[in-house]
Design an enzyme around this catalytic site. Structure first.
Site, mmCIF file in Angstrom:
data_model
loop_
_atom_site.group_PDB
_atom_site.id
_atom_site.type_symbol
_atom_site.label_atom_id
_atom_site.label_comp_id
_atom_site.label_asym_id
_atom_site.label_seq_id
_atom_site.Cartn_x
_atom_site.Cartn_y
_atom_site.Cartn_z
ATOM 1 N N SER A 20 0.827 -1.218 0.000
ATOM 2 C CA SER A 20 0.000 0.000 0.000
ATOM 3 C C SER A 20 0.855 1.260 0.000
ATOM 4 O O SER A 20 0.329 2.373 0.028
ATOM 5 C CB SER A 20 -0.912 0.011 1.227
ATOM 6 N N ASN A 107 -1.663 -1.918 13.664
ATOM 7 C CA ASN A 107 -3.118 -1.714 13.703
ATOM 8 C C ASN A 107 -3.507 -0.436 14.451
ATOM 9 O O ASN A 107 -4.343 0.344 13.977
ATOM 10 C CB ASN A 107 -3.815 -2.937 14.305
ATOM 11 N N HIS A 153 -40.608 23.805 -8.741
ATOM 12 C CA HIS A 153 -40.750 22.933 -9.927
ATOM 13 C C HIS A 153 -40.046 23.535 -11.150
ATOM 14 O O HIS A 153 -40.439 23.273 -12.286
ATOM 15 C CB HIS A 153 -42.218 22.668 -10.273
ATOM 16 N N SER A 274 -15.464 25.321 -27.123
ATOM 17 C CA SER A 274 -15.681 24.049 -27.794
ATOM 18 C C SER A 274 -14.627 23.888 -28.877
ATOM 19 O O SER A 274 -14.222 24.864 -29.501
ATOM 20 C CB SER A 274 -17.073 24.037 -28.424
ATOM 21 N N GLU A 287 -20.036 22.319 -14.140
ATOM 22 C CA GLU A 287 -20.393 20.963 -14.577
ATOM 23 C C GLU A 287 -19.461 19.917 -13.978
ATOM 24 O O GLU A 287 -19.880 18.843 -13.563
ATOM 25 C CB GLU A 287 -20.354 20.869 -16.113
ATOM 26 N N LYS A 322 -8.079 4.048 2.356
ATOM 27 C CA LYS A 322 -7.273 5.260 2.234
ATOM 28 C C LYS A 322 -7.494 6.045 0.953
ATOM 29 O O LYS A 322 -7.685 7.259 0.983
ATOM 30 C CB LYS A 322 -5.792 4.929 2.399
HETATM 31 N N1 ARG Z 1 -1.423 -1.038 5.471
HETATM 32 C C1 ARG Z 1 -2.269 -1.463 6.539
HETATM 33 C C2 ARG Z 1 -3.596 -0.702 6.504
HETATM 34 O O1 ARG Z 1 -3.671 0.208 5.815
HETATM 35 C C3 ARG Z 1 -1.595 -1.214 7.850
HETATM 36 C C4 ARG Z 1 -1.971 -2.136 8.948
HETATM 37 C C5 ARG Z 1 -1.536 -3.502 8.641
HETATM 38 N N2 ARG Z 1 -1.751 -4.371 9.713
HETATM 39 C C6 ARG Z 1 -1.641 -5.686 9.573
HETATM 40 N N3 ARG Z 1 -1.822 -6.409 10.590
HETATM 41 N N4 ARG Z 1 -1.384 -6.210 8.415
HETATM 42 O O2 ARG Z 1 -4.567 -1.047 7.152
#
Ligand code: ARG
Length: 457
Positions: A20, A107, A153, A274, A287, A322
């Site tokens: 991520s 976490n 309306h 345009s 828009e 996210k």
């Molecule tokens: N990248 C994870 C998230 O966005 C972070 C937490 C990951 N925790 C785990 N036990 N794999 O939630």
């Protein structure tokens, strides 16, 4: 990366699939902030030595400088923002770096980062909504006497003032800001210390980390704190509502800019042309804002669905929160900024507005009210005025152009003074009560609104 338990490295596709860091690196500075607070708390409790704390602090500041300068090297093999920063810290600070994660889990770490990120974005959006409210009040003040047709309306209904219309928008923006502040109050608690899900065996001080991160206190339940993302869903819901309002205004601006309405002009800087039709000047900005509302609303439903199937406590599904959150905050902020500019730049065409108000029989209700004051029951008055409108349509006239004889033929209660209530000004200034469209009432509303703009609660 996962240490002793694993016998073989992660599959390349799985590594890419689970990483991520491409998007959660946006949390880097909040992650560092959280880590410093955590390390200081561990040192205060004797879990880290003073020397270890110093190494962690200086390592994290160096990482922060690298991130800010765009030179930090993000490695997808290290999965996410948290592992990237921790690994780099260990390179810099050695053993001390390895101790940072004591009494903590990704976490509670990610739940903290996201709250810190969102809190800051909320404050920025709050300021943007405040600018918008100020712009609306300023423009409304210039147009407390500018008459336009009010619609129901989308049919001309009764005359109102442009200032009154803009103050209707103001009320929507003001409620959006209230909702945002309410959301901020609820999210401003610290998950740190919840660790993976059950808390930790180390002597932690959750109040200390909460205070140093500017939270109002620690969260109440570790399972809840690492798992629920309702605070973030609530924000996207508030954002969706605000986008819904912006979208409605944009719909009005698109109509008003059309040749058929011609109520406002937008400077060329806010329009586009345009590629094929040289005569065109299009309201693309409103828009696009209307279109972007769909995107934020889509994120809201995505996040609700993301959460709904998750048992306690943390599940990796939440990694998907996210991008929706980031995009919602970015989109709302951009749309607010551009609409505030447009509100300040748009040029109303008072003549076109007035002309449209005159054509729409907008004072018909005033005529009915006039009859009621003279003892005619409202339903009968409604009927009589309906006949007057039919006469006017037949002859191509407005209500104030109908002859007194015609009126008297419809009702003997009608006198010469009827023409006062048939004028647009008469109609508008008669609605002189709290929330009404009379210039004096709108001026009072703007005065009260000015105080709300600056309110911080
Ligand atoms: N990248 C994870 C998230 O966005 C972070 C937490 C990951 N925790 C785990 N036990 N794999 O939630």
């Amino acid at each position: 990366m996962w240490g002793g338990r694993f016998a073989e490295p992660t599959d390349a596709l799985v590594e890419r699939f689970t990483a991520s860091v491409d998007f959660d690196q946006r949390l880097a500075l909040y992650d560092i902030q959280g880590s410093i607070a955590h390390a200081e708390m561990l040192a205060a409790g004797g879990v880290l030595s003073g020397g270890e704390l110093r190494k962690i602090r200086s390592g994290l500041s160096r990482i922060q400088r690298d991130v800010e300068a765009g030179r930090f090297r993000w490695d997808p093999a290290l999965e996410d923002v948290h592992m990237n920063i921790e690994a780099r810290l260990t390179e810099i600070a050695g053993e001390a770096g390895k101790k940072l994660h004591t009494g903590r889990s990704r976490n509670d770490q990610v739940a903290t980062d996201v709250r810190l990120f969102l809190r800051e974005r909320i404050d920025g959006i709050d300021a943007l909504l405040t600018d918008l409210m100020a712009a609306l009040a300023d423009r409304a003040e210039q147009h407390t006497e500018t008459v336009m047709p009010g619609f129901t309306h989308l049919q001309p209904a009764q005359p109102v003032t442009f200032g009154h219309h803009l103050m209707a928008w103001f009320e929507m923006a003001s409620r959006d800001r209230d909702r945002l502040r309410d959301c901020r109050r609820r999210l401003n608690l610290s998950p740190l210390g919840s660790a993976a899900l059950a808390g930790t065996t180390f002597p932690i001080d959750r109040a200390m980390t909460a205070t140093s991160l500017g939270f109002d206190g620690p969260t109440n339940n570790s399972l809840d704190a690492v798992s629920d993302r309702d605070f973030l869903i609530e924000f996207v819901s508030v954002a969706s509502m605000a986008m819904m309002h912006l979208s409605r205004w944009c719909e009005e601006m698109v109509l008003w800019m059309s040749q058929q309405f011609g109520f406002i002009h937008l400077p060329d800087a806010y329009c586009t042309g345009s590629s094929i039709m040289p005569q065109k000047k299009n309201p693309d900005v409103p828009e696009i804002v209307r279109g972007k509302a769909a995107r934020v609303m889509g994120h809201l439903s995505g996040l609700l669905v993301l959460m709904k199937g998750q048992p306690l406590a943390y599940n990796r599904d939440n990694q998907e929160d996210k991008e929706a959150l980031f995009d919602s905050a970015d989109t709302l902020a951009d749309c607010l900024a551009v609409i505030t500019e447009i509100v300040r730049a748009m040029e109303p065409d008072a003549e076109a507005m007035r002309g449209a108000a005159e054509e729409g029989f907008g004072t018909a209700t005033d005529l009915a009210d006039y009859l009621v004051v003279r003892g005619v029951p409202f339903r009968d008055a409604h009927e009589i005025v309906g006949q007057a409108v039919a006469h006017a349509i037949e002859r191509g006239l407005t209500l104030s152009q109908l002859a007194l004889d015609t009126y008297r033929g419809l009702s003997p209660q009608i006198d010469e003074d009827v023409y006062e209530v048939l004028t647009l000004e008469g109609s508008i200034s008669a609605r002189d009560h709290v929330g009404g469209t009379a210039p004096s009432a709108v001026r009072a509303a703007i005065r009260a609104a000015r105080e709300r703009i600056d309110a911080t609660e």
